[in-house]
Design a protein around this motif. Structure first.
Motif, PDB file in Angstrom:
ATOM      1  N   ALA A  27       0.836  -1.205   0.000  1.00 47.38           N
ATOM      2  CA  ALA A  27       0.000   0.000   0.000  1.00 47.38           C
ATOM      3  C   ALA A  27       0.864   1.246   0.000  1.00 47.38           C
ATOM      4  O   ALA A  27       1.808   1.368   0.783  1.00 47.38           O
ATOM      5  CB  ALA A  27      -0.927   0.006   1.222  1.00 47.38           C
ATOM      6  N   LEU A  28       0.536   2.181  -0.886  1.00 49.91           N
ATOM      7  CA  LEU A  28       1.286   3.424  -1.008  1.00 49.91           C
ATOM      8  C   LEU A  28       0.980   4.386   0.136  1.00 49.91           C
ATOM      9  O   LEU A  28      -0.174   4.461   0.603  1.00 49.91           O
ATOM     10  CB  LEU A  28       0.930   4.122  -2.325  1.00 49.91           C
ATOM     11  CG  LEU A  28       1.294   3.396  -3.621  1.00 49.91           C
ATOM     12  CD1 LEU A  28       0.631   4.087  -4.801  1.00 49.91           C
ATOM     13  CD2 LEU A  28       2.808   3.362  -3.801  1.00 49.91           C
ATOM     14  N   PRO A  29       1.970   5.150   0.604  1.00 48.14           N
ATOM     15  CA  PRO A  29       1.682   6.207   1.588  1.00 48.14           C
ATOM     16  C   PRO A  29       0.967   7.373   0.903  1.00 48.14           C
ATOM     17  O   PRO A  29       1.352   7.794  -0.192  1.00 48.14           O
ATOM     18  CB  PRO A  29       3.071   6.608   2.089  1.00 48.14           C
ATOM     19  CG  PRO A  29       3.988   6.265   0.958  1.00 48.14           C
ATOM     20  CD  PRO A  29       3.403   5.056   0.283  1.00 48.14           C
ATOM     21  N   ILE A  30      -0.066   7.886   1.539  1.00 45.47           N
ATOM     22  CA  ILE A  30      -0.816   9.020   0.993  1.00 45.47           C
ATOM     23  C   ILE A  30      -0.135  10.312   1.443  1.00 45.47           C
ATOM     24  O   ILE A  30       0.125  10.509   2.630  1.00 45.47           O
ATOM     25  CB  ILE A  30      -2.278   8.977   1.455  1.00 45.47           C
ATOM     26  CG1 ILE A  30      -2.919   7.667   1.016  1.00 45.47           C
ATOM     27  CG2 ILE A  30      -3.057  10.168   0.915  1.00 45.47           C
ATOM     28  CD1 ILE A  30      -2.825   7.384  -0.465  1.00 45.47           C
ATOM     29  N   CYS A  53      -4.113   3.250   2.257  1.00 52.23           N
ATOM     30  CA  CYS A  53      -5.343   2.513   2.007  1.00 52.23           C
ATOM     31  C   CYS A  53      -4.983   1.060   1.713  1.00 52.23           C
ATOM     32  O   CYS A  53      -4.156   0.783   0.842  1.00 52.23           O
ATOM     33  CB  CYS A  53      -6.116   3.123   0.841  1.00 52.23           C
ATOM     34  SG  CYS A  53      -7.720   2.349   0.547  1.00 52.23           S
ATOM     35  N   LEU A  54      -5.594   0.141   2.437  1.00 52.50           N
ATOM     36  CA  LEU A  54      -5.304  -1.275   2.302  1.00 52.50           C
ATOM     37  C   LEU A  54      -6.466  -2.009   1.646  1.00 52.50           C
ATOM     38  O   LEU A  54      -7.619  -1.607   1.776  1.00 52.50           O
ATOM     39  CB  LEU A  54      -5.074  -1.913   3.677  1.00 52.50           C
ATOM     40  CG  LEU A  54      -3.881  -1.426   4.504  1.00 52.50           C
ATOM     41  CD1 LEU A  54      -3.957  -2.026   5.893  1.00 52.50           C
ATOM     42  CD2 LEU A  54      -2.582  -1.805   3.830  1.00 52.50           C
ATOM     43  N   ASP A 103      -2.166   1.054  -4.682  1.00 51.10           N
ATOM     44  CA  ASP A 103      -0.824   0.904  -5.236  1.00 51.10           C
ATOM     45  C   ASP A 103      -0.813   1.549  -6.617  1.00 51.10           C
ATOM     46  O   ASP A 103      -1.731   2.305  -6.964  1.00 51.10           O
ATOM     47  CB  ASP A 103      -0.379  -0.562  -5.261  1.00 51.10           C
ATOM     48  CG  ASP A 103      -1.341  -1.463  -6.033  1.00 51.10           C
ATOM     49  OD1 ASP A 103      -1.929  -0.996  -7.034  1.00 51.10           O
ATOM     50  OD2 ASP A 103      -1.495  -2.634  -5.651  1.00 51.10           O
ATOM     51  N   ASN A 104       0.200   1.257  -7.417  1.00 53.13           N
ATOM     52  CA  ASN A 104       0.338   1.925  -8.712  1.00 53.13           C
ATOM     53  C   ASN A 104      -0.688   1.478  -9.751  1.00 53.13           C
ATOM     54  O   ASN A 104      -0.815   2.096 -10.804  1.00 53.13           O
ATOM     55  CB  ASN A 104       1.750   1.705  -9.272  1.00 53.13           C
ATOM     56  CG  ASN A 104       2.807   2.397  -8.424  1.00 53.13           C
ATOM     57  OD1 ASN A 104       2.587   3.496  -7.933  1.00 53.13           O
ATOM     58  ND2 ASN A 104       3.942   1.741  -8.244  1.00 53.13           N
TER      59      ASN A 104
END
Length: 400
Positions: free
Chosen positions: A71-74, A99-100, A210-211
């Motif tokens: 999960a990407l950091p916001i 967000c997971l 994610d991407n």
């Protein structure tokens, strides 16, 4: 399970809160069982936003590191109003927000528990006090029964345990929310930020996981069509209708979403004044998570607050455990010490939850585009009561 088997700690509900509570107890060396009514672990709801306080809890549970990998950091947020075309930055507090996939969080918690902890297909029919002890008798739909020395209800908004405690029924916002995923096989062009677009009668929010994967939700005024929107294709069509006139990228996101991920929920909440006044403990029975504090999604704190519950409840029980010898102490001694632990848990959680639920309640009122006077009053209350609107995510639930 054998008929009338006695179990030290029983957790009803195998969702995020139930599994986190079981894992927190396990980290303290306390055995428990989790009863889940479904035949498989539930992971409905697509994504879940975990804020800084939730990540603090996940770290203590020992599962944060692996979850961060997917999960990407916001790093920011923006709010766009279609009525006037204005765009403004959304304040993102310092600290970790990601967000997971809900399924990944559930799986990570479940796999960290000892084998045999989770019992599937155990739908609770009723809970009654044992007249001969301080324990609770749990009867299942299949006719089986067990006796729980300590009972923790983590069974969500429609909680059987909350009904046993006599908690006030949930109230309804006049809003429904559709949630889903959209996969971009070649990658999406969205920044690592939360974005929301507000129209006259609906709002869409989106946040990258994610991407290639984006989680989104559409909040709109509840209407009779929601009742029949169980079919994914129909639900997708109704959602597109609700955001007609919104930016093309938002429409395309919903149009190309994974239909199997779509879900619809009428938004409900526990009133802040009920949380302030409720007795969340009866004997050796208590609740946590949505069974205790459904608050709507407007602060994205439901999951993080439930993780806080798990840490604090396990800690309070562990602090009293050394004074309880289950083999030699009678049920009344056990009930007294457990009762003290549960009272401490409720005391630690109450004002924290009142604050969160009040802020969520006022935010929910503002989303409905109320009359100018109501909006003015809500804004004043938000300013007076929550001078630091990011404090809820910096909450430290202490050491497990």
């Amino acid at each position: 399970m054998d008929a009338m088997e006695e179990i030290e700690i029983v957790i009803v509900g195998g969702g995020i809160c139930g599994l986190a509570t079981a894992l927190a107890l396990h980290r303290k060396g306390i055995k428990c069982v989790v009863l889940e009514k479904s035949e498989t672990l539930r992971s409905t709801g697509a994504g879940i936003t975990i804020r800084a306080n939730g990540w603090c809890a996940l770290h203590q549970l020992g599962v944060a590191s692996n979850l961060r990998l997917t999960a990407l950091p916001i790093q920011g947020g923006k709010d766009i109003c279609l009525a006037n075309g204005q765009q403004q930055e959304i304040s993102i507090e310092k600290g970790e927000i990601r967000c997971l996939r809900r399924s990944e969080l559930i799986t990570s918690l479940a796999e960290s528990l000892p084998p045999g902890t989770i019992h599937l297909g155990c739908e609770v029919l009723s809970i009654t006090p044992d007249p001969l002890s301080s324990y609770s008798i749990i009867q299942f739909q299949n006719g089986g029964t067990i006796k729980a020395k300590v009972l923790i209800g983590c069974d969500g908004a429609n909680s059987v345990v909350a009904d046993f405690l006599g908690l006030k029924p949930l109230k309804f916002f006049s809003l429904s929310e559709v949630r889903g995923y959209t996969e971009y096989p070649s990658g999406h062009d969205f920044k690592n930020e939360y974005a929301q677009v507000r129209g006259d009668h609906s709002m869409i929010g989106m946040i990258p996981i994610d991407n290639k994967l984006v989680y989104w939700f559409v909040t709109h005024k509840a209407n009779p069509k929601d009742v029949v929107a169980k079919d994914p294709e129909l639900l997708q069509q109704l959602t597109l209708e609700a955001i007609k006139g919104f930016p093309t990228e938002m429409l395309d996101m919903v149009k190309h979403s994974d239909r199997d991920s779509l879900s619809l929920a009428r938004l409900r909440y526990h009133a802040p004044w009920d949380i302030l006044l409720e007795s969340f403990r009866k004997g050796t029975v208590t609740v946590a998570g949505d069974a205790m504090h459904v608050m709507g999604p407007f602060l994205a704190q439901g999951g993080s607050a439930a993780l806080e519950d798990a840490i604090i409840l396990a800690r309070c029980l562990a602090q009293k455990r050394h004074k309880i010898d289950i083999k030699t102490n009678g049920s009344q001694v056990i009930a007294h010490k457990v009762g003290e632990a549960l009272d401490q848990y409720v005391k630690e959680r109450r004002m924290r939850l009142v604050r969160l639920s009040t802020q969520t309640f006022l935010t929910g009122l503002l989303i409905k585009n109320p009359p100018l006077l109501v909006r003015f009053v809500c804004n004043i209350l938000m300013t007076v009561l929550f001078s630091d609107p990011t404090a809820h995510s910096r909450f430290d639930c202490g050491r497990l």
